[in-house]
Design a protein around this motif. Structure first.
Motif, PDB file in Angstrom:
ATOM      1  N   PRO A 315       0.930  -1.168  -0.175  1.00  0.00           N
ATOM      2  CA  PRO A 315       0.063  -0.099  -0.032  1.00  0.00           C
ATOM      3  C   PRO A 315       0.855   1.369  -0.012  1.00  0.00           C
ATOM      4  CG  PRO A 315      -0.997  -1.538   1.337  1.00  0.00           C
ATOM      5  CD  PRO A 315       0.268  -2.125   1.205  1.00  0.00           C
ATOM      6  N   ILE A 316       0.576   2.128  -0.833  1.00  0.00           N
ATOM      7  CA  ILE A 316       1.189   3.366  -0.800  1.00  0.00           C
ATOM      8  C   ILE A 316       0.996   4.391   0.159  1.00  0.00           C
ATOM      9  CG2 ILE A 316       1.424   5.756  -2.221  1.00  0.00           C
ATOM     10  CD1 ILE A 316       0.727   4.050  -4.811  1.00  0.00           C
ATOM     11  N   ARG A 317      -0.034   4.071   0.869  1.00  0.00           N
ATOM     12  CA  ARG A 317      -0.218   4.923   2.194  1.00  0.00           C
ATOM     13  C   ARG A 317       0.523   4.534   3.288  1.00  0.00           C
ATOM     14  NH1 ARG A 317      -4.997   1.486   1.283  1.00  0.00           N
ATOM     15  NH2 ARG A 317      -4.993  -0.205   2.787  1.00  0.00           N
ATOM     16  N   ASP A 318       1.050   3.335   3.292  1.00  0.00           N
ATOM     17  CA  ASP A 318       2.128   2.953   4.277  1.00  0.00           C
ATOM     18  C   ASP A 318       3.357   3.424   4.002  1.00  0.00           C
ATOM     19  OD1 ASP A 318       0.030   1.276   5.436  1.00  0.00           O
ATOM     20  OD2 ASP A 318       0.826  -0.534   4.428  1.00  0.00           O
ATOM     21  N   VAL A 319       3.683   3.767   2.920  1.00  0.00           N
ATOM     22  CA  VAL A 319       4.909   4.435   2.659  1.00  0.00           C
ATOM     23  C   VAL A 319       5.220   5.669   2.935  1.00  0.00           C
ATOM     24  CG1 VAL A 319       6.810   4.754   0.703  1.00  0.00           C
ATOM     25  CG2 VAL A 319       5.690   2.644   0.771  1.00  0.00           C
ATOM     26  N   LEU A 320       3.791   6.356   2.452  1.00  0.00           N
ATOM     27  CA  LEU A 320       3.746   7.968   2.822  1.00  0.00           C
ATOM     28  C   LEU A 320       3.610   8.040   4.185  1.00  0.00           C
ATOM     29  CD1 LEU A 320       0.871   8.726   0.156  1.00  0.00           C
ATOM     30  CD2 LEU A 320       3.332   9.506   0.065  1.00  0.00           C
ATOM     31  N   ARG A 321       3.010   7.142   5.017  1.00  0.00           N
ATOM     32  CA  ARG A 321       3.078   7.433   6.558  1.00  0.00           C
ATOM     33  C   ARG A 321       4.325   7.238   7.228  1.00  0.00           C
ATOM     34  NH1 ARG A 321       0.146   3.107   7.340  1.00  0.00           N
ATOM     35  NH2 ARG A 321      -1.888   4.436   6.982  1.00  0.00           N
ATOM     36  N   MET A 322       5.321   6.583   6.550  1.00  0.00           N
ATOM     37  CA  MET A 322       6.656   6.607   6.837  1.00  0.00           C
ATOM     38  C   MET A 322       7.329   8.096   6.778  1.00  0.00           C
ATOM     39  SD  MET A 322       8.057   3.176   5.112  1.00  0.00           S
ATOM     40  CE  MET A 322       9.788   3.404   5.654  1.00  0.00           C
ATOM     41  N   ALA A 323       6.922   8.594   5.878  1.00  0.00           N
ATOM     42  CA  ALA A 323       7.483  10.181   5.510  1.00  0.00           C
ATOM     43  C   ALA A 323       6.720  11.162   6.427  1.00  0.00           C
ATOM     44  CB  ALA A 323       7.522  10.474   4.048  1.00  0.00           C
ATOM     45  N   GLY A 324       5.499  10.998   6.502  1.00  0.00           N
ATOM     46  CA  GLY A 324       4.623  11.968   7.559  1.00  0.00           C
ATOM     47  C   GLY A 324       4.314  13.100   6.728  1.00  0.00           C
ATOM     48  N   GLN A 326       2.575  16.272   5.366  1.00  0.00           N
ATOM     49  CA  GLN A 326       2.145  17.431   6.100  1.00  0.00           C
ATOM     50  C   GLN A 326       0.594  17.996   5.463  1.00  0.00           C
ATOM     51  OE1 GLN A 326       5.196  20.190   4.980  1.00  0.00           O
ATOM     52  NE2 GLN A 326       6.986  19.294   5.940  1.00  0.00           N
ATOM     53  N   GLY A 327      -0.010  18.673   6.342  1.00  0.00           N
ATOM     54  CA  GLY A 327      -1.327  19.012   6.522  1.00  0.00           C
ATOM     55  C   GLY A 327      -1.709  19.756   5.199  1.00  0.00           C
ATOM     56  N   ASP A 328      -0.879  20.443   4.648  1.00  0.00           N
ATOM     57  CA  ASP A 328      -1.368  21.273   3.445  1.00  0.00           C
ATOM     58  C   ASP A 328      -1.330  20.538   2.143  1.00  0.00           C
ATOM     59  OD1 ASP A 328      -1.832  23.493   5.272  1.00  0.00           O
ATOM     60  OD2 ASP A 328       0.002  24.474   4.617  1.00  0.00           O
ATOM     61  N   ALA A 329      -0.698  19.358   2.052  1.00  0.00           N
ATOM     62  CA  ALA A 329      -0.575  18.832   0.979  1.00  0.00           C
ATOM     63  C   ALA A 329      -1.788  18.317   0.294  1.00  0.00           C
ATOM     64  CB  ALA A 329       0.631  17.680   0.785  1.00  0.00           C
ATOM     65  N   ASP A 330      -2.128  18.322  -0.980  1.00  0.00           N
ATOM     66  CA  ASP A 330      -3.411  17.583  -1.440  1.00  0.00           C
ATOM     67  C   ASP A 330      -3.063  16.756  -2.813  1.00  0.00           C
ATOM     68  OD1 ASP A 330      -3.008  19.424  -3.391  1.00  0.00           O
ATOM     69  OD2 ASP A 330      -4.681  20.420  -3.142  1.00  0.00           O
ATOM     70  N   MET A 331      -1.737  16.711  -2.910  1.00  0.00           N
ATOM     71  CA  MET A 331      -1.416  16.027  -4.465  1.00  0.00           C
ATOM     72  C   MET A 331      -0.073  15.132  -4.219  1.00  0.00           C
ATOM     73  SD  MET A 331       0.501  16.394  -7.431  1.00  0.00           S
ATOM     74  CE  MET A 331       0.420  17.953  -8.403  1.00  0.00           C
ATOM     75  N   VAL A 332       0.008  14.416  -4.905  1.00  0.00           N
ATOM     76  CA  VAL A 332       1.456  13.296  -5.016  1.00  0.00           C
ATOM     77  C   VAL A 332       1.709  13.312  -6.338  1.00  0.00           C
ATOM     78  CG1 VAL A 332       2.600  11.358  -4.675  1.00  0.00           C
ATOM     79  CG2 VAL A 332       1.072  12.041  -2.961  1.00  0.00           C
ATOM     80  N   LEU A 333       2.938  14.126  -6.794  1.00  0.00           N
ATOM     81  CA  LEU A 333       3.488  13.792  -8.101  1.00  0.00           C
ATOM     82  C   LEU A 333       4.612  12.727  -8.322  1.00  0.00           C
ATOM     83  CD1 LEU A 333       3.440  15.971 -10.774  1.00  0.00           C
ATOM     84  CD2 LEU A 333       5.704  16.512 -10.104  1.00  0.00           C
ATOM     85  N   SER A 334       4.047  11.683  -8.941  1.00  0.00           N
ATOM     86  CA  SER A 334       5.016  10.594  -9.140  1.00  0.00           C
ATOM     87  C   SER A 334       5.860  10.678 -10.406  1.00  0.00           C
ATOM     88  CB  SER A 334       3.916   9.212  -9.369  1.00  0.00           C
ATOM     89  OG  SER A 334       3.139   9.192 -10.225  1.00  0.00           O
ATOM     90  N   GLU A 335       7.081  10.073 -10.493  1.00  0.00           N
ATOM     91  CA  GLU A 335       7.909  10.309 -11.485  1.00  0.00           C
ATOM     92  C   GLU A 335       8.556   8.835 -11.864  1.00  0.00           C
ATOM     93  OE1 GLU A 335      12.050  12.778 -12.560  1.00  0.00           O
ATOM     94  OE2 GLU A 335      10.492  13.625 -11.145  1.00  0.00           O
ATOM     95  N   SER A 336       8.666   8.585 -13.189  1.00  0.00           N
ATOM     96  CA  SER A 336       9.041   7.475 -13.722  1.00  0.00           C
ATOM     97  C   SER A 336      10.616   7.827 -14.082  1.00  0.00           C
ATOM     98  CB  SER A 336       8.553   7.219 -15.094  1.00  0.00           C
ATOM     99  OG  SER A 336       9.092   6.195 -15.720  1.00  0.00           O
ATOM    100  N   THR A 344      -1.591  12.744  -8.640  1.00  0.00           N
ATOM    101  CA  THR A 344      -2.605  11.818  -7.998  1.00  0.00           C
ATOM    102  C   THR A 344      -2.916  12.516  -6.751  1.00  0.00           C
ATOM    103  OG1 THR A 344      -1.552   9.842  -8.824  1.00  0.00           O
ATOM    104  CG2 THR A 344      -3.245   9.500  -7.198  1.00  0.00           C
ATOM    105  N   PRO A 345      -4.538  12.673  -6.680  1.00  0.00           N
ATOM    106  CA  PRO A 345      -4.925  13.200  -5.426  1.00  0.00           C
ATOM    107  C   PRO A 345      -4.453  12.605  -4.163  1.00  0.00           C
ATOM    108  CG  PRO A 345      -6.815  13.140  -7.001  1.00  0.00           C
ATOM    109  CD  PRO A 345      -5.586  12.354  -7.428  1.00  0.00           C
ATOM    110  N   LEU A 346      -3.887  13.211  -3.419  1.00  0.00           N
ATOM    111  CA  LEU A 346      -3.357  12.597  -1.866  1.00  0.00           C
ATOM    112  C   LEU A 346      -4.287  11.719  -1.415  1.00  0.00           C
ATOM    113  CD1 LEU A 346      -1.061  12.375   0.012  1.00  0.00           C
ATOM    114  CD2 LEU A 346      -2.026  14.474   1.153  1.00  0.00           C
ATOM    115  N   SER A 347      -5.625  11.986  -1.192  1.00  0.00           N
ATOM    116  CA  SER A 347      -6.682  11.334  -0.738  1.00  0.00           C
ATOM    117  C   SER A 347      -6.899   9.765  -1.347  1.00  0.00           C
ATOM    118  CB  SER A 347      -8.063  12.105  -0.845  1.00  0.00           C
ATOM    119  OG  SER A 347      -8.203  12.409  -2.362  1.00  0.00           O
TER     120      SER A 347
END
Length: 529
Positions: A315-324, A326-336, A344-347
């Motif tokens: 699960p991607i959420r488990d990896v993001l949880r490791m990084a912590g 921040q509250g203002d974020a709403d998007m994750v920019l993935s790169e190949s 991708t919406p953070l939610s």
């Protein structure tokens, strides 16, 4: 060709004057072939990504307007990359022919044109993501070799033409042979070296061996395909799409070869603690199986750019949880690894009810190279261009108002939930069926809610509810079927779906841009008597 007759005391000799511009054009093409062959050979040795044709092709992919990209996918489907490379090769051949003709007519003009082409190829190579310190070397050396070849060939061509014009048959014959030997042998050599270098580039890669030797830990939880989930009906898509049949749409002209032993995933941006994981770190977090249908935004109503697989990952959420995060974020920019990005919406990545994962396996085997080996993203309910990054190597936690992904400035929406859809797989347009009982069957998907029902209307008649196969889960598609008493003639079959929240599939027709096609598929079927 024109001829002059020279009369001597003992015989008559015929001197043929060459069509200089044709042979000059050929010299230009052979010179360009030398450029490419030398560049490919050096690239295989010092910089595998430094192929001029591939670099220029990738540059074209980046700058071509969205309508042309859509047209290419519509016309060529998954062969669009082959068509693009063929077009680049044809364009290069035409430009090289012009350079040769100009070099014959105006000294050093053709050389300059060839040099400009080499410079553009060099610029395309060194500005690509992942270009190494020696990436400039293959195109530069290749250009020098091509220039030398063009100069030598044109010198010999001028000698041949001069001797023929002077009606000097022995000299013309000798110069003709020299020119033809030079261009002919060089052309053959360029083809052999160029193709050999490209084959060597792929064959000497250790990544294929690494994938074959890879042994993934057993999944902690597995997906079971329930009884009644997959009907064996001729023409109907299987509930699990085989890896070899799974659609492929991406911007990579050549499939990246990423060694899992050197692969790294970094999490940065709006996080408390940046994280970097190796492949072993990732799989060591524990693997689970997930059944998820992926859909390309380029999929037309009734199209085939959709597939379902059993993915194994973390699960991607488990990896993001490791990084912590921040509250203002709403998007994750993935790169190949090749520089492609998706927003991708953070939610969607942190929702406990969505199985957004870093996938490392597909249908029980390590990811195929063309589907993202060693790691890709799989996010239910979002079109692939905003979620399904292959060969993923970095996530940047950010905001939609601070960053944009590859497709956003090219006319596509930054956010793109998959639209509920249904299609008819059988009977197919152009394939008449016999009168009597005919099975109408197809697929439907409504991520992440799930399909409640599928209905069919024949010749604009009443909507009839179909039978659904047993769903694997709400994130996978389902099969549907209806027995139809078909009478001779032409008939229209329409299909629509309803999800488990009671929402009806959108009827209004919409193109694939900016956020996916919509509409009810309507298929013409011919019934023979």
């Amino acid at each position: 060709m024109t001829t002059d007759t020279v009369t001597s005391s003992d015989r008559t000799k015929t001197v043929r004057r060459p069509h200089a511009w044709i042979w000059a054009a050929l010299a230009g093409i052979v010179s360009a072939a030398v450029l490419l062959a030398v560049a490919e050979a050096l690239a295989a040795l010092v910089a595998r990504s430094a192929s001029p044709i591939l670099a220029v092709g990738s540059f074209i992919v980046d700058i071509v307007p969205r309508p042309l990209k859509e047209l290419a996918i519509t016309l060529f489907g998954e062969a669009d990359k082959i068509a693009l490379l063929a077009g680049v090769g044809l364009g290069a051949a035409v430009a090289a022919a012009v350079a040769g003709a100009l070099e014959y007519r105006f000294r050093f003009v053709g050389v300059a044109l060839l040099g400009i082409g080499g410079a553009l190829a060099t610029a395309a190579i060194v500005t690509r993501t992942g270009a190494g310190g020696l990436s400039w070397l293959p195109p530069v050396v290749g250009t020098l070799a091509g220039v030398v070849m063009l100069l030598l060939a044109i010198v010999r061509l001028r000698r041949w033409v001069a001797a023929a014009t002077a009606e000097n048959a022995p000299a013309a014959g000798a110069d003709r042979r020299q020119f033809l030997l030079l261009t002919g042998l060089t052309a053959v050599g360029a083809v052999v070296v160029g193709i050999g270098a490209r084959v060597l580039n792929a064959a000497t890669s250790s990544v294929a061996a690494a994938r074959d030797a890879l042994r993934l830990p057993a999944a902690r939880t597995t997906v079971t395909v329930p009884e009644g989930a997959n009907w064996d009906i001729e023409g109907l898509s299987p509930i699990i799409t085989p890896n070899g049949d799974f659609y492929r749409v991406d911007t990579a002209l050549t499939v990246p070869n990423v060694d899992p032993t050197t692969w790294r995933l970094s999490i940065e941006g709006m996080v408390d603690t940046p994280v970097e994981l190796s492949f072993d770190d990732l799989v060591g977090m524990g693997l689970d199986e997930y059944g998820v249908t992926l859909t390309c935004v380029s999929n037309e109503v009734g199209g085939g750019l959709v597939g379902n697989a059993i993915w194994t990952g973390v699960p991607i959420r488990d990896v993001l949880r490791m990084a912590g995060v921040q509250g203002d974020a709403d998007m994750v920019l993935s790169e190949s690894v090749d520089g492609y990005t998706a927003s991708t919406p953070l939610s969607s990545l942190t929702d406990e009810n969505l199985d957004a994962i870093f996938a490392v396996a597909m249908n029980g085997e390590p990811l195929p190279f063309e589907h993202g080996f060693p790691v890709r993203m799989v996010v239910p309910g979002l079109y692939g261009y905003v979620s399904a990054t292959k060969w993923v190597t970095k996530l940047t936690v950010t905001r939609f108002d601070q960053a944009e992904a590859y497709w956003t400035p090219r006319g596509y929406s930054a956010e793109a939930p998959i639209k509920m859809s249904s299609r008819v797989d059988t009977p197919k347009i152009g394939s008449p069926v016999a009168a009597g009982t005919v099975v109408i069957a197809g697929m439907a998907w409504a991520q992440p809610v799930g399909v409640q029902k599928v209905e069919v209307s024949i010749d604009d008649g009443d909507w009839q509810q179909t039978q659904l196969s047993t769903p694997i889960n709400d994130q996978s598609w389902v099969q549907w079927k209806l027995d139809w008493n078909a009478e001779p003639g032409s008939h229209y079959i329409a299909v629509r779906a309803t999800d488990k929240q009671g929402n009806l599939q959108i009827q209004d027709q919409a193109p694939i841009a900016p956020d996916g096609s919509s509409g009810w598929q309507r298929t013409l079927v011919t019934v023979s008597s």
